[in-house]
Every structure is written in C-alpha cells, then in structure tokens.
Design a protein around this motif. Structure first.
Motif, PDB file in Angstrom:
ATOM      1  N   LEU A 118      15.590  17.820  26.838  1.00  0.00           N
ATOM      2  CA  LEU A 118      16.420  16.625  26.943  1.00  0.00           C
ATOM      3  C   LEU A 118      16.728  16.302  28.398  1.00  0.00           C
ATOM      4  O   LEU A 118      16.842  17.199  29.241  1.00  0.00           O
ATOM      5  CB  LEU A 118      17.737  16.836  26.191  1.00  0.00           C
ATOM      6  CG  LEU A 118      17.683  16.818  24.660  1.00  0.00           C
ATOM      7  CD1 LEU A 118      19.038  17.208  24.088  1.00  0.00           C
ATOM      8  CD2 LEU A 118      17.270  15.443  24.151  1.00  0.00           C
ATOM      9  N   PRO A 119      16.899  15.008  28.716  1.00  0.00           N
ATOM     10  CA  PRO A 119      17.303  14.641  30.077  1.00  0.00           C
ATOM     11  C   PRO A 119      18.753  15.019  30.329  1.00  0.00           C
ATOM     12  O   PRO A 119      19.495  15.392  29.409  1.00  0.00           O
ATOM     13  CB  PRO A 119      17.125  13.117  30.083  1.00  0.00           C
ATOM     14  CG  PRO A 119      17.348  12.712  28.662  1.00  0.00           C
ATOM     15  CD  PRO A 119      16.763  13.838  27.829  1.00  0.00           C
ATOM     16  N   SER A 120      19.187  14.900  31.572  1.00  0.00           N
ATOM     17  CA  SER A 120      20.571  15.211  31.902  1.00  0.00           C
ATOM     18  C   SER A 120      21.533  14.293  31.173  1.00  0.00           C
ATOM     19  O   SER A 120      22.563  14.731  30.658  1.00  0.00           O
ATOM     20  CB  SER A 120      20.804  15.097  33.411  1.00  0.00           C
ATOM     21  OG  SER A 120      22.162  15.331  33.720  1.00  0.00           O
ATOM     22  N   LEU A 121      21.209  13.014  31.104  1.00  0.00           N
ATOM     23  CA  LEU A 121      22.029  12.022  30.409  1.00  0.00           C
ATOM     24  C   LEU A 121      21.113  11.102  29.615  1.00  0.00           C
ATOM     25  O   LEU A 121      19.951  10.890  29.996  1.00  0.00           O
ATOM     26  CB  LEU A 121      22.848  11.194  31.410  1.00  0.00           C
ATOM     27  CG  LEU A 121      23.922  11.946  32.201  1.00  0.00           C
ATOM     28  CD1 LEU A 121      24.439  11.076  33.339  1.00  0.00           C
ATOM     29  CD2 LEU A 121      25.063  12.388  31.300  1.00  0.00           C
ATOM     30  N   PRO A 122      21.598  10.509  28.519  1.00  0.00           N
ATOM     31  CA  PRO A 122      20.743   9.617  27.739  1.00  0.00           C
ATOM     32  C   PRO A 122      20.516   8.289  28.465  1.00  0.00           C
ATOM     33  O   PRO A 122      21.475   7.673  28.947  1.00  0.00           O
ATOM     34  CB  PRO A 122      21.540   9.402  26.448  1.00  0.00           C
ATOM     35  CG  PRO A 122      22.961   9.628  26.831  1.00  0.00           C
ATOM     36  CD  PRO A 122      22.931  10.682  27.906  1.00  0.00           C
TER      37      PRO A 122
END
Length: 308
Positions: free
Chosen positions: A78-82
């Motif tokens: 997953l990325p750091s934030l969506p």
C-alpha cells in the motif's frame, strides 16, 4: 519527558502539567501494533486474515486482499496515503494555512481506498496501512478503535475525531517557529497518528511494557527486516545503538513531536513529548542509553517523515 529504570522513575516538565495532553503522532502505530497482537493472541484474527474479512472492501479492488500481518510490518504494497484523499492538495493547505491534513471519517477512508494499485510487497512505510489495520482489528474485537485501545492498553488515551472533542487538558501545538497549529484530529487517522496522551499516561504505559504486564507485548519482537540493520515487529522498530538493542518509535504532527524507546535488557525506557514540531529523537536516544555503557554507534536511521 519520563525515564524509567529498574531503580527509579523520573519525570520532567516545562510549560505543561502532568495531565496536559499531547498528540503522540506515529507512536500511535506502535500502540496499534500491540492491539493487533493482542487480538491475534485471542484468536480473533490470524496471519492469513485479510482486510475484506473485516471491513467492507470486497468491491474495492486489490486492497481487500491485503493481510493484516503484512500491514503490521509495513510490507503490504500500500502507498503511504490513499491517492483518493488528494494528499498533495492537503499538504499544501497544511503548509500555507496550517490546516489539519486529516479529519476523515472511517467511511471516508474506505471510500478513498477504491481501486488502489498495490505495489511490490517490500518494506514501505504506510500511514494508510496502519489506519486500516487499527480499524480492522477493532472490528474483529467488536468495538471501535478507541474502545479497543482503552480495553487493551488502559485509560489515559484519547482519539478525538473533531476539534470540538478536545478538552481543557489538550495542548495547542506550534510549528518550530512558534506558529500555532491546528489539531490533527480525525476518526480515520487514529490508529496511525491520531492518539493523544499525557506524560503521566505514557509513563504508566511504558512501565507496563517494561514490567511485562502490558497486553500485546509480542508486538515489540522483530519478525522481519525493515532495512538491513533495522528489525520490525508489529509497528515497533529495533536497532543497535551504542551497542544496545533499542526498541522504539517516533512521532510528528503539525504542532507536536514525540519519541518512545526501551532497552529491554537493561529494563530502561524513555518517553519524550513536545508541543512543538521538531525532532526529539536525539534526546530520546541519548536518555535511554545514559543508563548503561555503549560501544557502537551506527548511522542514524530515520523512519517515516512529515506527518507520521
């Protein structure tokens, strides 16, 4: 700041009192890791439990297939934030006007995860991952995140969802230049960076970790390598510093900074809380190693970044 050794406890304060409440930033992830391990040890989730088993993500693409165990070690892809929360736009509003870049509800967060493309399952620090992990394990336990936090780790922590939820003990943070900063509050961000606590509460928590009475303690034991010289448990980081194994995490919000670390072999631990944005890692590492000899000082290891 608070220091605990096998022989004494010390607390020092300036400009605050024992009940003043600070944003602890990404130390929240270390606490979430302990909630995850506690829920696991009760048999409510397993190594193979995926997000869509607990949260309504069946039609959100690949994100629903992510395992809780991979989230706990920042290795989910997953990325750091969506991207759906438009993080760059929010970060600019934070820089220019001091806005809270979070503030989303859990429903908002789940909507923002639609059609996220997973990256390679390699170490990558993810705020989003710990937001989802915390809310997923709370769902497994049949409670809200804050209810689970208080049940497992004791009273003294709050997770305000709105600025209106703040009380008279909640400090206002400031930038390193003295500019007052808006509180970082929000239901969604709580497991990754939205917990508040006083130095009294954090000292009590630290004591329970050192004396072995805290629940979810296996979160502190490394199960994977975050970098070649850094191990990771469930959220907690371990590295060699001055010849000693230090288990730790730091935190940073718009107006606060924090650090917690333990030398479990020596039975010593330190918490540093500041209502000013600016790293306090150096002070934390210095204090936790003052109580015993050190021989090797490796290169400083930084994890996370602004807003973690």
């Amino acid at each position: 700041m608070a220091v605990i050794t096998p022989h004494l406890e010390m607390t020092a304060m300036r400009g605050a009192d024992p009940q003043s409440s600070f944003e602890i930033g990404s130390i929240s992830k270390a606490l979430t890791g302990m909630l995850y391990r506690d829920v696991s040890e009760r048999g409510l989730v397993s190594q193979t439990t995926i997000l869509s088993d607990l949260l309504p993500l069946e039609d959100h693409g690949d994100v629903g297939s992510v395992t809780l165990s991979s989230l706990a070690i920042h290795c989910s892809g997953l990325p750091s934030l969506p991207p759906g929360m438009h993080p760059l736009r929010r970060y600019l509003a934070f820089l220019t006007r001091g806005h809270n870049p979070y503030g989303d509800s859990l429903a908002d967060l789940l909507e923002q995860t639609r059609n996220i493309r997973l990256g390679a399952p390699r170490p990558r620090y993810s705020n989003l991952g710990f937001q989802l992990l915390g809310h997923a394990v709370a769902e497994a336990a049949g409670s809200s995140y804050e209810q689970l936090l208080l049940e497992v780790l004791g009273t003294g922590f709050t997770t305000p969802a709105r600025a209106e939820d703040l009380g008279r003990n909640d400090l206002e943070g400031s930038s390193r230049f003295g500019r007052p900063m808006r509180a970082w509050v929000g239901e969604a961000v709580a497991p990754a960076g939205g917990i508040r606590a006083s130095i009294t509460s954090m000292r009590g928590f630290l004591r329970s970790v050192l004396d072995g009475t805290a629940r979810g303690l296996s979160a502190l034991d490394p199960v994977a390598q975050f970098t070649p010289r850094v191990g990771i448990g469930a959220g907690w980081i371990r590295l060699k510093y001055k010849g000693r194994d230090i288990t730790w995490h730091n935190g940073s919000t718009g107006g606060f900074s924090s650090w917690i670390g333990l030398d479990r072999d020596a039975g010593t631990g330190v918490v540093v809380l500041s209502a000013t944005h600016g790293p306090v890692d150096r002070q934390g590492f210095r204090l936790v190693t003052e109580f015993g000899p050190g021989t090797v000082s490796p290169s400083r290891v930084a994890i996370g970044g602004p807003g973690t």
